[in-house]
Motif scaffolding. Structure first.
Motif, mmCIF file in Angstrom:
data_model
loop_
_atom_site.group_PDB
_atom_site.id
_atom_site.type_symbol
_atom_site.label_atom_id
_atom_site.label_comp_id
_atom_site.label_asym_id
_atom_site.label_seq_id
_atom_site.Cartn_x
_atom_site.Cartn_y
_atom_site.Cartn_z
ATOM 1 N N LEU A 50 21.098 -20.290 -55.658
ATOM 2 C CA LEU A 50 20.819 -18.939 -55.806
ATOM 3 C C LEU A 50 20.469 -18.313 -57.112
ATOM 4 C CD1 LEU A 50 23.299 -17.766 -53.212
ATOM 5 C CD2 LEU A 50 20.850 -17.794 -52.739
ATOM 6 N N ASN A 54 16.403 -17.379 -58.093
ATOM 7 C CA ASN A 54 15.968 -16.183 -58.544
ATOM 8 C C ASN A 54 14.868 -16.045 -59.404
ATOM 9 O OD1 ASN A 54 16.208 -13.459 -59.197
ATOM 10 N ND2 ASN A 54 17.800 -13.789 -60.903
ATOM 11 N N CYS A 277 28.757 -11.409 -59.708
ATOM 12 C CA CYS A 277 27.861 -11.517 -58.701
ATOM 13 C C CYS A 277 28.631 -12.146 -57.570
ATOM 14 C CB CYS A 277 26.784 -12.675 -58.797
ATOM 15 S SG CYS A 277 25.625 -11.864 -60.352
ATOM 16 N N GLU A 280 27.319 -10.828 -54.057
ATOM 17 C CA GLU A 280 25.955 -10.743 -53.823
ATOM 18 C C GLU A 280 25.692 -12.237 -53.477
ATOM 19 O OE1 GLU A 280 27.256 -9.374 -56.535
ATOM 20 O OE2 GLU A 280 25.774 -7.621 -56.694
ATOM 21 N N ARG A 281 26.489 -13.174 -54.030
ATOM 22 C CA ARG A 281 26.254 -14.564 -53.679
ATOM 23 C C ARG A 281 26.835 -14.810 -52.396
ATOM 24 N NH1 ARG A 281 23.228 -14.646 -57.570
ATOM 25 N NH2 ARG A 281 23.764 -15.378 -59.601
ATOM 26 N N ALA A 284 24.549 -13.326 -49.998
ATOM 27 C CA ALA A 284 23.199 -14.050 -49.773
ATOM 28 C C ALA A 284 23.462 -15.263 -48.870
ATOM 29 C CB ALA A 284 22.542 -14.330 -50.920
ATOM 30 N N ARG A 285 24.532 -16.106 -49.061
ATOM 31 C CA ARG A 285 24.675 -17.183 -48.306
ATOM 32 C C ARG A 285 24.894 -16.605 -46.760
ATOM 33 N NH1 ARG A 285 21.990 -20.477 -49.122
ATOM 34 N NH2 ARG A 285 22.722 -21.074 -47.011
ATOM 35 N N LYS A 287 23.615 -13.909 -45.368
ATOM 36 C CA LYS A 287 22.305 -13.437 -44.816
ATOM 37 C C LYS A 287 21.206 -14.531 -44.178
ATOM 38 C CE LYS A 287 18.361 -10.325 -45.678
ATOM 39 N NZ LYS A 287 17.467 -11.179 -44.966
ATOM 40 N N ALA A 288 21.360 -15.596 -45.300
ATOM 41 C CA ALA A 288 20.694 -16.667 -45.024
ATOM 42 C C ALA A 288 21.119 -17.434 -43.598
ATOM 43 C CB ALA A 288 20.409 -17.756 -46.308
ATOM 44 N N VAL B 31 17.506 -20.139 -49.485
ATOM 45 C CA VAL B 31 17.992 -19.302 -48.384
ATOM 46 C C VAL B 31 17.215 -19.578 -47.199
ATOM 47 C CG1 VAL B 31 18.313 -17.362 -49.667
ATOM 48 C CG2 VAL B 31 16.136 -17.601 -48.925
#
Lengths: 313, 252
Positions: A50, A54, A277, A280-281, A284-285, A287-288, B31
């Motif tokens: 991640l 970015n 973070c 956020e990390r 993000a995992r 969400k993916a 992702v």
């Protein structure tokens, strides 16, 4: 009685520098220790995609874009070998992923720091991968076969990554004044977090003793940290950058550099979820993973239908 | 327009198409829907950006004004990019990304096969490498269309929505201008009209085999050959070109 016999065989193998394979008997806490360590390492690779991911869309040249893409892809590949190595110990990847997504499992805290400028792509490769290699080189000779073999492959790729990072640092440090300032700023921000990657001081490292005994680890946290400092200081000097630690100086007696310890309070804070973070990390995992749920379901449903057709025929 | 300028434009358009598509695909890295697919899509992005780089290098050489491949990629405005609108469309869900990709892969399959026979040796060489990669990409993306179409109700619907949404951008792939016609005659450029019907049949087969349908009588969007794009391209470039624009003269 039976167990004692197995245990002495296991001990004899370790003493003999033999490799332990998945079908061999092993003590339960050896297995648990390995699952924890290998899966943490796998999670670190996946979460580590991640902060570098970015900058892929903002990589400033065509070459740097493909190099960074390939690097992040390598990390995904490392995650894959490591999950597979962990599966040989009797856990499933789904189970391990679930632990990551729910925040139960740990991953390397370094990835809870933000990548703020392009120079961070240099610093992450140079320092973070550099520190990772220090840890990982010894793991090529670790006692558990599948882990050791995964690490041999991973180390080859990691040393490319470190060179790639140092190359970015070189371009920045010898570039325009703005680029050099970015490089210095990246070193300032990444130095102590990288030093933390070796874990707490030996006196306070809860998992080290067994790891050394089982030859899962072969050098202590502090020994590795010292090696890292010794390696990095001359590299920073070559770049004309200043180490962000005024206590760094050569100590002839120990044939190594003296240095300041990182801020262990910060380390504990980041580990316990309060890094810049962490949220956020993990988000993000998740969400993916959630966005991909219908894709995985479709693939499974399709495979099942095809299997039924095949079996009916 | 001189012949040299026309060849520059032709090569540049191919480069832009690959770069913008690769840039979009690379947004997925890290992702993706699961690890193996993340790696696979990143591979496709790597291949495509690699092709773009080779094409920009050649375009820079044709132009001969001292601009580099990076200058062409990073220092032109959206009005000077000539990729078809299809490749700049947002990734959307994974179905949309895969539908966009299978359209391009199937088009590229015929396009680069033909380009390997170009009398321009550099273009033919780039095409020889690209066609090997495209063949693999097409196998991968068409297998996903099949899984989506014949997977779950949800995946079927998502894939169908993506096809319906993106079909209006397929017309641009077959547009031909004067320079193209001239280069086709000389055996340098690909005659896209020659494989249009074959491509239509091929993509139709992929889609219908997957129990999905190709929309009929779709109004086709146009404009990219004049550098007139959808609103998305300017954002892509703003992000992609940020550093070279912010630090003019810096080397990376």
């Amino acid at each position: 009685m039976e167990n004692n016999k197995f245990e002495s065989q296991f001990e004899a193998k370790l003493a003999n520098n033999d490799v332990i394979e998945p079908k061999d008997w092993m003590p339960e806490n050896y297995r648990k220790h390995l699952i924890r360590q290998i899966s943490q390492h796998a999670h670190s690779e996946i979460v580590g995609m991640l902060p570098e991911g970015n900058w892929i869309t903002r990589a400033p040249s065509l070459r740097s874009k493909v190099v960074l893409l390939a690097k992040v892809q390598d990390e995904g590949g490392h995650g894959l070998y490591l999950y597979t190595a962990a599966e040989t110990l009797g856990v499933s990847r789904d189970e391990l992923l679930d632990n990551l997504l729910t925040g139960k499992a740990k991953y390397s805290s370094i990835f809870n720091y933000p990548t703020l400028t392009w120079a961070d792509m240099g610093a992450v490769g140079w320092l973070v991968d550099g520190a990772a290699i220090m840890n990982q080189v010894m793991l090529q000779r670790t006692s558990y076969g599948p882990y050791s073999r995964a690490m041999i492959r991973i180390c080859k790729e990691e040393s490319f990554h470190q060179r790639q990072g140092y190359e970015i640092m070189t371009r920045m440090a010898f570039g325009t004044p703005e680029q050099k300032a970015m490089a210095q700023d990246a070193l300032n921000r990444w130095w102590f977090p990288s030093m933390m990657m070796f874990g707490p001081p030996d006196a306070e490292s809860p998992n080290s003793e067994n790891a050394l005994k089982w030859r899962i680890k072969r050098e202590t946290n502090d020994q590795l940290r010292q090696k890292f400092v010794n390696q990095t200081v001359p590299q920073a000097e070559y770049l004309g950058l200043t180490m962000p630690d005024p206590n760094i100086k050569w100590n002839e007696d120990k044939k190594g550099y003296d240095y300041s310890d990182p801020d262990w309070t910060e380390f504990k804070n980041v580990i316990s979820g309060n890094g810049p973070c962490n949220k956020e990390r993990l988000a993000a995992r998740n969400k993916a993973h959630n966005d991909g749920a219908w894709v995985r379901e479709a693939a499974n449903a399709f495979a099942k239908k095809r299997k039924e057709v095949y079996e009916a025929a | 327009m001189t012949k040299q300028e026309a060849l520059f434009n032709y090569t540049l358009r191919l480069a832009d198409t690959n770069l913008i598509l690769g840039q979009r695909l690379s947004e997925w890295t890290g992702v993706g829907p699961f690890l193996e697919e993340d790696l696979a899509l990143t591979n496709i992005a790597l291949d495509i950006i690699g092709t773009a780089t080779a094409l920009y290098e050649y375009a820079a050489k044709i132009e001969g004004k001292g601009r580099t491949a990076d200058d062409l990629a990073y220092l032109r405005t959206d009005r000077e990019f000539y990729n078809p609108k299809l490749v700049e469309q947002p990734n959307g869900d994974y179905a949309k990304t895969i539908v966009r990709q299978v359209i391009m892969d199937s088009f590229d399959f015929y396009f680069y096969t033909a380009l390997t026979k170009s009398k321009d040796e550099t273009l033919a060489g780039i095409a020889q490498k690209a066609i090997k990669e495209t063949t693999y990409h097409l196998r991968h993306t068409s297998s996903w269309i099949e899984r989506f179409g014949d997977g779950t109700e949800e995946s079927h619907q998502r894939a169908q929505n993506a096809i319906n949404e993106l079909w209006q951008f397929t017309g641009e792939l077959f547009e031909v201008d004067e320079a193209d016609t001239l280069f086709v005659k000389e055996g340098i450029a690909v005659d896209v009209t020659a494989f249009k019907a074959t491509w239509e049949k091929h993509i139709n087969d992929i889609i219908t085999k997957s129990t999905l349908t190709v929309p009929q009588n779709v109004f086709m969007q146009t404009g990219s050959r004049k550098g007139i794009h959808t609103e998305y391209l300017a954002y892509i470039l703003l992000e992609m070109q940020a550093l070279p624009r912010m630090y003019p003269g810096a080397k990376w």
